[in-house]
Design an enzyme around this catalytic site. Structure first.
Site: not given
Ligand code: IVH
Length: 701
Positions: A119, A121, A123, A231, A321, A421, A424, A439, A445
Site C-alpha cells: 500500500e 504510505k 502522508d 487502511y 520509506k 527593508c 519600507c 525590520c 512597514c
Molecule cells: S497501517 C498496524 N497503512 O503510517 C498498522 N498506516 O508509521 C497501522 N500510514 O500511524 C498502520 N499509510 O498514519 C498503515 N497504508 C497505510 C498507511 C499507514 C500511512 C501511517 C499511519 C500510521 C503511520 C505508521
C-alpha cells in the site's frame, strides 16, 4: 402542502445526495455535475427548514453542524493505534521477509513466499472512525496510540468519510482506521488563495491535514480540502465474520462506502515488495497526494497472529520509506521577505525544478547564519531538498560549479543581509547573537502594518474600542490607512463605505444597509473612540508604538524616567540603560526605533493629528545615595519581596539589573544566593546581606 410527499422527497434527496457524494469523493467517478448537486442540496435544505420534524443529524446538509467545541475530549482507543517499524533499504525489506518466512515456516507449513498487501504510505494524519449500527458516532486522532482526541465534528465535514455505512445489516460496532490527507491540488489551491489574501499559507499538505483537523471550529475544517483513505480496522463487534485476509477486508470496506486507494495491491516475497516499491516510487511525482513510502502488511490474519507484535508495532507489517527528495538547480537571486512581526527571512529564487511532484522556484534559507554556513551566491548550483515539506530548503552548494570571472574570481561576493527593508526601506536590525534579523519599520512597514495597527488600538495601548481585526484588515487592504496617524482622519462615511466594500467582497449583503436605511451608529461610535484616544499618556503612547521588547512595564519605566517624549528621542543607548530594567538589548531596540526617520515622522504625524499627553517632570532619583549605581539582587530576602526591594533601591537612584557584570556596583545577597554571589566575589564587587540592606534603607527612609 402535502406532508407525506415532502417527507418522501426529503428521503429521496438524501439518498440521491449521498450517492452522488459517494461517487464523487470515494469512487472518484462523479455522475452529476456540481451545479446539480448544489441545486439538490439547496432543495433539501429548504425542505428541512420547513419541516424541523424531519431533521436528521446525518443528513447531507449537516456536514458542518456542530458549533466550536472549545477543546477536544480525550478518547481511549478500544484497540491501540499502532505505529509501524521502518525499512530504508532493500536489505532491510529482505530481512523483514526472511524473518516472517522463518517464523511461519516453523509455526505453520505454508507457501515459501508469503503474500503481502502492498500500500502507499499516505502522508497525513491517522484517525479512527467508530460506527455503531451503521452510523458514524465517534472519530479520534491517534494521539499517543492509546488515547487520542475526539475530532468527530471536524471529521463529519470530510465528504470522503461516510456518515452512514452502505448496505443492509450494519455491524453493531465497526472501527475503521485510515489516513486523513490533503490532496495536492486542494493544497495548492488553498495556498494560492491564502497568499493572494495575505493569509498564512500551509507549510505542507501533512501539516495542512493535521492543522485542519485540530481546528476548534468545524466550519473552518469544512473549508479545507481534506480526503480520507481507509487502511485498517479497530474494534469490530463479535457477530461480524471478517474475511481471512487484510486485502479482502479492504474490498469489504469499499462496499461499505469507504475510500480505499486503488494503488493497493498484493505481492509475494521480497522481490514482489521491492518491485511494488520501485513502481510506486516512479509514480510518486504524479500522484495526486503526498506519500512518504509504502507499507507492506502480511495479508493473512492467521499469519499476522503468528507474528504478533513488538512494543508498539506489529511484526507482520513494515513501512518502506522513500529517501528525502533532492534535486539540483541554479540560484537566480537571493531575496529577503518580511513577516508580520518584522522578521526578515532570506530565500533563493531559483530556476524552476520538479521535486516530489511539485514545481518549485523558491527555497528558504531560514536566516543569515544559514546563508553564511552554506555560502550561497547568485549563479550557484544548489541541491535542494523537499522532505515532506512543500517549502523546500537548500541543502548545499556545489562549489565546483560556481561561476567565475575572467580573472578566476567568483562572480559574486558572499551574501550579506541587506541594510534596508525591501518593503519600507527602514533599517534592518540584526542584533549580535540573535538569529533573526528584523525590520525596524514597525509602524510604517506594509508587511507589519496590520499587526502594528491592531496593537496600537488595543486596550492597553491607545484603547480604541471596536477597532478589531476585521476593520484593521479592511482599513489596510483598501488603503484607508497607511500610517497610524491616518486613523485620526477617518470619518463615519469612510467606515461605512469601507464596510460595505468588505461585506460585498465577502459575498454578504452589506450589513450596513438595514431596512433601506444606512446604519451608522457603530461607525459613529468608532470615530468617537478614535477621537477619545487622542488624549492619552506618554506611557500608553510608548507602548502603543509597538517597539520590540517594550512592553507595558518598560513603557511605564521610560515614561517615568524621561517625563516627556523629546528627551527620550534624544537619549543614546547609554542614557537609555539608566532606565530601570532597560538592559543593552532593549536599549538598542529603542535607540534603533527612534533613529528611524519613518518612525519619527509617524510620531510627528500623531501629534499633528492632535494626539497629546501630559508632560511631567522626570522621576529619577539622580540625587539619591545610589544614583548611577547598578545593583543586583540575588537569593531570597526575608523582610521584603523582590519587587519591594527593587522599588526601594530604585527610589534611591539605583538601577536594578538581573545579572552581575563588571558594571555592577553592589550585590545584595539574600539566603541561598548562588552563582551571582560567586561571580560578585570573583569580580571583587561589594556584597551586602539583608540586614545591611535594611539598615541602609532605614537610614535613607
Ligand atoms: S497501517 C498496524 N497503512 O503510517 C498498522 N498506516 O508509521 C497501522 N500510514 O500511524 C498502520 N499509510 O498514519 C498503515 N497504508 C497505510 C498507511 C499507514 C500511512 C501511517 C499511519 C500510521 C503511520 C505508521
Amino acid at each position: 402542502m402535502n406532508e407525506n410527499a415532502d417527507a418522501a422527497r426529503v428521503a429521496a434527496l438524501r439518498q440521491q445526495l449521498r450517492e452522488a457524494s459517494h461517487r464523487y469523493h470515494v469512487l472518484d467517478d462523479p455522475t452529476i455535475p456540481d451545479s446539480e448537486y448544489d441545486a439538490l442540496l439547496r432543495e433539501l435544505e429548504a425542505l428541512e427548514a420547513a419541516h424541523p420534524e424531519l431533521a436528521d443529524p446525518d443528513s447531507p446538509t449537516r456536514r458542518v453542524g456542530a458549533p466550536p467545541s472549545g477543546r477536544f475530549e480525550p478518547v481511549e482507543h478500544a484497540i491501540p493505534m499502532l505505529s509501524l517499524g521502518n525499512a530504508f533499504s532493500a536489505a532491510e525489506v529482505e530481512d523483514f521477509v526472511a524473518r516472517i518466512v522463518k517464523e511461519l515456516g516453523t509455526a505453520e507449513p505454508g507457501p515459501a513466499e508469503p503474500v503481502f498487501s502492498t500500500e502507499p504510505k499516505f502522508d497525513g494524519l491517522a484517525i479512527s472512525l467508530r460506527y455503531e449500527h451503521g452510523r458514524f458516532v465517534l472519530g479520534a486522532t491517534r494521539g499517543d496510540g492509546t488515547t487520542g482526541e475526539n475530532v468527530t465534528a471536524n471529521l463529519r465535514t470530510i465528504k470522503a468519510i461516510p456518515l452512514r455505512l452502505r448496505g443492509e445489516n450494519p455491524p453493531a460496532v465497526l472501527e475503521v482506521r485510515g489516513e486523513v490527507y490533503m490532496p495536492l491540488a486542494g493544497f495548492e489551491k488553498y495556498n494560492a488563495h491564502a497568499l493572494a489574501h495575505d493569509e498564512k499559507p500551509l507549510a505542507n499538505p501533512r501539516n495542512g491535514a493535521a492543522g485542519s483537523l485540530r481546528q476548534l471550529d468545524p466550519a473552518v475544517t469544512a473549508r479545507r480540502p481534506l480526503a480520507f483513505y481507509a487502511y485498517a480496522l479497530g474494534e469490530v463487534s463479535p457477530e461480524v465474520t471478517l474475511p481471512p485476509t487484510h486485502s479482502q477486508t479492504l474490498q469489504w470496506l469499499r462496499t461499505l462506502g469507504f475510500p480505499v486507494s486503488n494503488r493497493v495491491e498484493t505481492a509475494r516475497g521480497a522481490s514482489g515488495l521491492l518491485d511494488y516499491f520501485a513502481r510506486i516510487g516512479a509514480q510518486r511525482e504524479r500522484l495526486p497526494f503526498d506519500i512518504d513510502g509504502v507499507v507492506y502488511k502480511l495479508d493473512r490474519y492467521d499469519q499476522q497472529r503468528v507474528m504478533g507484535f513488538v512494543a508498539r508495532a506489529p511484526r507482520w507489517a513494515i513501512a518502506h520509506k522513500f529517501p528525502a527528495q533532492e534535486v539540483a538547480t541554479t540560484v537566480e537571486s537571493i531575496e529577503v521577505s518580511v513577516g508580520r512581526t518584522g522578521a526578515v527571512t532570506p530565500w533563493v529564487q531559483m530556476a524552476p525544478v520538479q521535486v516530489g511532484g511539485v514545481t518549485v522556484s523558491r527555497a528558504t534559507l531560514h536566516n543569515a547564519d544559514q546563508v553564511a554556513r552554506l555560502d550561497v551566491r547568485p549563479g550557484d548550483t544548489v541541491i535542494i531538498r523537499r522532505a515532506g515539506d512543500v517549502i523546500p530548503e537548500v541543502v548545499r552548494v556545489n562549489l565546483e560549479l560556481r561561476p567565475h570571472d575572467a580573472h578566476g574570481r567568483p562572480r559574486h561576493h558572499a551574501w550579506r543581509m541587506p541594510r534596508h527593508c525591501p518593503e519600507c526601506d527602514s533599517a534592518i536590525e540584526h542584533i549580535d547573537g540573535e538569529v533573526i534579523a528584523r525590520c525596524t519599520g514597525g509602524l510604517v512597514c506594509p508587511a507589519q502594518r496590520k499587526q502594528s495597527l491592531l496593537h496600537f488600538g488595543s486596550r492597553r495601548a491607545m484603547d480604541i474600542d471596536g477597532l478589531g481585526e476585521r476593520f484593521v484588515d479592511a482599513l489596510v487592504e483598501y488603503g484607508y490607512v497607511h500610517g497610524i496617524a491616518d486613523l485620526y482622519r477617518l470619518t463615519v462615511e469612510d467606515f461605512v463605505a469601507m464596510k460595505q466594500r468588505a461585506d460585498e467582497a465577502a459575498g454578504e449583503v452589506p450589513e450596513t444597509v438595514k431596512a433601506g436605511k444606512i446604519a451608522t451608529k457603530w461607525a459613529e461610535n468608532l470615530v468617537a473612540a478614535i477621537a477619545a484616544s487622542r488624549s492619552t499618556t506618554l506611557e500608553r503612547l510608548l507602548f502603543a508604538l509597538g517597539i520590540r521588547e517594550v512592553g507595558e512595564a518598560t513603557a511605564k519605566a521610560l515614561a517615568r524616567h524621561f517625563g516627556a517624549l523629546q528627551p527620550l528621542l534624544d537619549a543614546d543607548e547609554a542614557a537609555l540603560q539608566q532606565v530601570p530594567d532597560v538592559g543593552p538589548v532593549v536599549a538598542t531596540r529603542i535607540a534603533h526605533f527612534f533613529a528611524e526617520p519613518h518612525n519619527r515622522a509617524a510620531i510627528a504625524a500623531l501629534r499633528e493629528a492632535g494626539v497629546h499627553w501630559p508632560e511631567v517632570a522626570p522621576q529619577r532619583a539622580q540625587e539619591g545615595p545610589l544614583a548611577g549605581k547598578t545593583v543586583v539582587l540575588t537569593g531570597a530576602l526575608a523582610a521584603l519581596t523582590r519587587d519591594e526591594a527593587k522599588a526601594r533601591l530604585e527610589a534611591l537612584g539605583a538601577k536594578v539589573a538581573g545579572s552581575v557584570s563588571k558594571k555592577t556596583a553592589l550585590v545584595i545577597a539574600g539566603s541561598d544566593a548562588g552563582s551571582k554571589l560567586d561571580k560578585a566575589r570573583e569580580l571583587g564587587i561589594e556584597v551586602w546581606d539583608e540586614a545591611r540592606l535594611l539598615a541602609f534603607l532605614a537610614d535613607h527612609a
